[in-house]
Design a protein around this motif. Structure first.
Motif, PDB file in Angstrom:
ATOM      1  N   GLU A   1      28.208 -19.034  17.522  1.00 37.60           N
ATOM      2  CA  GLU A   1      28.461 -20.234  18.310  1.00 37.60           C
ATOM      3  C   GLU A   1      27.283 -20.457  19.248  1.00 37.60           C
ATOM      4  O   GLU A   1      26.798 -19.506  19.885  1.00 37.60           O
TER       5      GLU A   1
ATOM      6  N   THR B   1      28.193 -25.513  19.042  1.00 40.36           N
ATOM      7  CA  THR B   1      28.008 -25.779  17.606  1.00 40.36           C
ATOM      8  C   THR B   1      28.058 -24.456  16.852  1.00 40.36           C
ATOM      9  O   THR B   1      27.968 -23.380  17.451  1.00 40.36           O
TER      10      THR B   1
ATOM     11  N   GLN C   1      26.263 -22.160  14.012  1.00 41.89           N
ATOM     12  CA  GLN C   1      24.937 -22.032  13.412  1.00 41.89           C
ATOM     13  C   GLN C   1      24.885 -20.823  12.497  1.00 41.89           C
ATOM     14  O   GLN C   1      25.396 -19.753  12.833  1.00 41.89           O
TER      15      GLN C   1
ATOM     16  N   GLU D   1      20.465 -28.727  14.094  1.00 41.49           N
ATOM     17  CA  GLU D   1      20.518 -29.871  15.008  1.00 41.49           C
ATOM     18  C   GLU D   1      19.236 -29.866  15.851  1.00 41.49           C
ATOM     19  O   GLU D   1      19.111 -29.092  16.805  1.00 41.49           O
TER      20      GLU D   1
END
Lengths: 374, 374
Positions: free
Chosen positions: A184, A188, A190, A209
């Motif tokens: 986390e 988000t 990943q 991102e």
């Protein structure tokens, strides 16, 4: 920018580039149409020692992903490579040679199996995206083939594990080599792999991102301070000692995976259907005509190798060196080479012809250099 | 070698490179996995004036050929592009957009039609070779797809014709723009086009034998001495004034040929079958959402553009600049830009946002800059 290299949009900078520039990047390569930061003021040897003792943060956004997704994804990915993927499981990474109809290497990506119908090919320096698109269109596969907005950040060196523990907790340190998990990050999710283009590997965060690139860099940089972290990039001395081959350096479309020592990744008994199968079967039956090897050679530290250096025995050309460096650990020059059959046994003495017309005496050895003494 | 760029085999040097280095090459780009010599000690503006008044010799080996040959060659080449090639004749060159299934640009090669079953795609900076190989394998076309040992040498500038006349006789000066012919060179037959990536174009010799590269360079160099020849490379100021778009700079796979002003190269009535046809038909029906344009803008000479610069009208972002330079001829900054519908009329005033957070006022215009005053 840069004395030698002209900066243009065609050769993209990564979303980490402001940070890379602020850290004083001094040397570049170009890879997959992007700037690859290579050095930050230190010599290759200084960076090598630091990488082997501490931890480095690398912007490896150049490692682009080819995403293959959809009902025919698994079929298409298997068709791409002679490596048997029937038992491949989601959560793991697989090094796969990708060859054309003649068995010539087009790329050597790491396959990341995200789900049964969802793959990333983490590619070396050629537009594998275009090959996969062409195959999918030509054969009418039901897949989407895209390059997602993913920019990997690597944390490499023996203290990488400590940095990752501080950042993401104990669980991430249990990740096995060439496996992946999720962490986390700023709310988000990943993907993180245990991998990297260095001798002892480390971790790669596949940031999905771009807008989080600078915050991620800052987070990792802060966490690295207790561990003497420095910015860096793939290091020639380190990767050569470890025997890591580079697509475009050690191999091109002129080379097949068998002569690259990748026979273990080729299932040629006809149980899988892949491009180049019959060509590879023929090569396998005849036996490889040349083989990847190391060469140790004497004299002063050698210059960089950017045109293959001929290797001879007596008056006969028997191969070429494609990458070379002085190894401070082994205290001798080392070269990656492709050597003809009959001359590739460890211990074979050879002559290396440098571009300045001088010659060096050398000895063939197995790879990797750092662990093989024969 | 080079302060900024690390030289490795993966980024190849051309067979002219010894000559290029002897001439004191000082700036590079990387293009199709090769070194592209860009500058030789002069500023871009000095090189620009020289190119516009005299003649230059350029190593453009980076312009790789994708050779498509065989019974299905014509069918495959037509499938690659929305440009109608049914009337194409051997001896001519054709600029062709190559798009994927979504109509996104993958490359914009010059097609050289050598014979009815034999083509060269002279490619911009992406591995079109892999795309064409993928299509041929996927669809089972009866063709061979290779990258031949061809290394173009360009002779560019207003005195190029005189140099070519002295070298090859009067006939070569009759060659029309985007046509090709053959010349005799050291007992070999070499393809010569009237073309090149400069405002006034010139000639390109598609040398098909690497071992002749240095003798050819020397021959051209000698012939160029009475005409004040200098070594050079594609010049940003010159190509921008001429409105020449660069793949990777002005367009990527995110762009379609219609918004690049290449509608004239797209036959969308269904009379030809090509990849991306239905996507392009949809875009054509809806009308392009944005369009390639020039922008003239004020202030001191602008920095190089290597990250797109936002362009706005009021508080609304309406486009981006992808290449920019100060034009000494027009005495103003010029930028290549993609501008949203509703804002792309000549005379529209816009604001350009530079990376240093300063702003410039500009005006939209048609391309090319050098001949369009509106």
């Amino acid at each position: 920018m840069s004395d030698g290299l002209h900066f243009v949009r065609r050769i993209r900078t990564s979303p980490y580039f402001n940070r890379v520039r602020d850290h004083g990047v001094s040397g570049y390569s170009v890879y997959n149409h992007m700037i690859l930061p290579k050095s930050f003021g230190m010599s290759a040897e200084e960076a090598y020692w630091h990488l082997n003792e501490h931890v480095q943060i690398w912007d490896v956004s150049v490692e682009r992903q080819v995403e293959v997704k959809g009902p025919d994804a698994a079929k298409l990915v298997q068709w791409l490579t002679p490596r048997d993927l029937r038992q491949a499981i989601a959560g793991k990474c697989y090094y796969i040679p990708v060859v054309d109809a003649n068995g010539g290497m087009l790329n050597d990506p790491v396959l990341i199996k995200i789900a049964d119908d969802h793959f990333w090919l983490s590619v070396a320096d050629s537009d594998l995206l275009l090959y996969v698109k062409g195959l999918a269109i030509g054969a009418g596969f039901d897949v989407t083939v895209t390059e997602p907005d993913v920019n990997p950040l690597a944390i490499q060196g023996p203290k990488a594990e400590a940095v990752m523990r501080d950042l993401f907790g104990e669980a991430i340190t249990k990740l096995k080599f060439f496996h992946f998990d999720y962490v986390e990050l700023f709310g988000t999710r990943q993907l993180v792999t245990r991998s990297g283009f260095s001798a002892k590997a480390g971790f790669e965060i596949f940031l999905n991102e771009s807008s989080l690139a600078e915050p991620l860099w800052d987070l990792v940089w802060e966490a690295g301070q207790p561990y003497n972290m420095l910015p860096g990039g793939p290091n020639l001395i380190d990767r050569m000692e470890a025997g890591l081959l580079g697509y475009g350096n050690e191999m091109t479309a002129e080379n097949n995976p068998l002569e690259m020592g990748y026979g273990k990744f080729c299932t040629l008994d006809g149980s899988i259907d892949c491009i180049g199968l019959s060509a590879l079967q023929r090569i396998d039956t005849d036996g490889a005509a040349r083989m990847i090897r190391g060469i140790r050679f004497d004299g002063s530290p050698c210059p960089p190798c950017y045109v293959p250096w001929p290797v001879s025995v007596g008056s006969q050309r028997v191969g070429q060196i494609t990458s070379a460096t002085f190894s401070p650990r082994l205290n001798i020059n080392i070269g990656m080479s492709l050597i003809d059959r009959g001359f590739w046994d460890a211990g074979q003495t050879v002559t290396i012809h440098l571009p300045d017309a001088t010659m060096r005496q050398g000895t063939v050895c197995h790879l990797p250099f750092a662990t093989n003494t024969d």
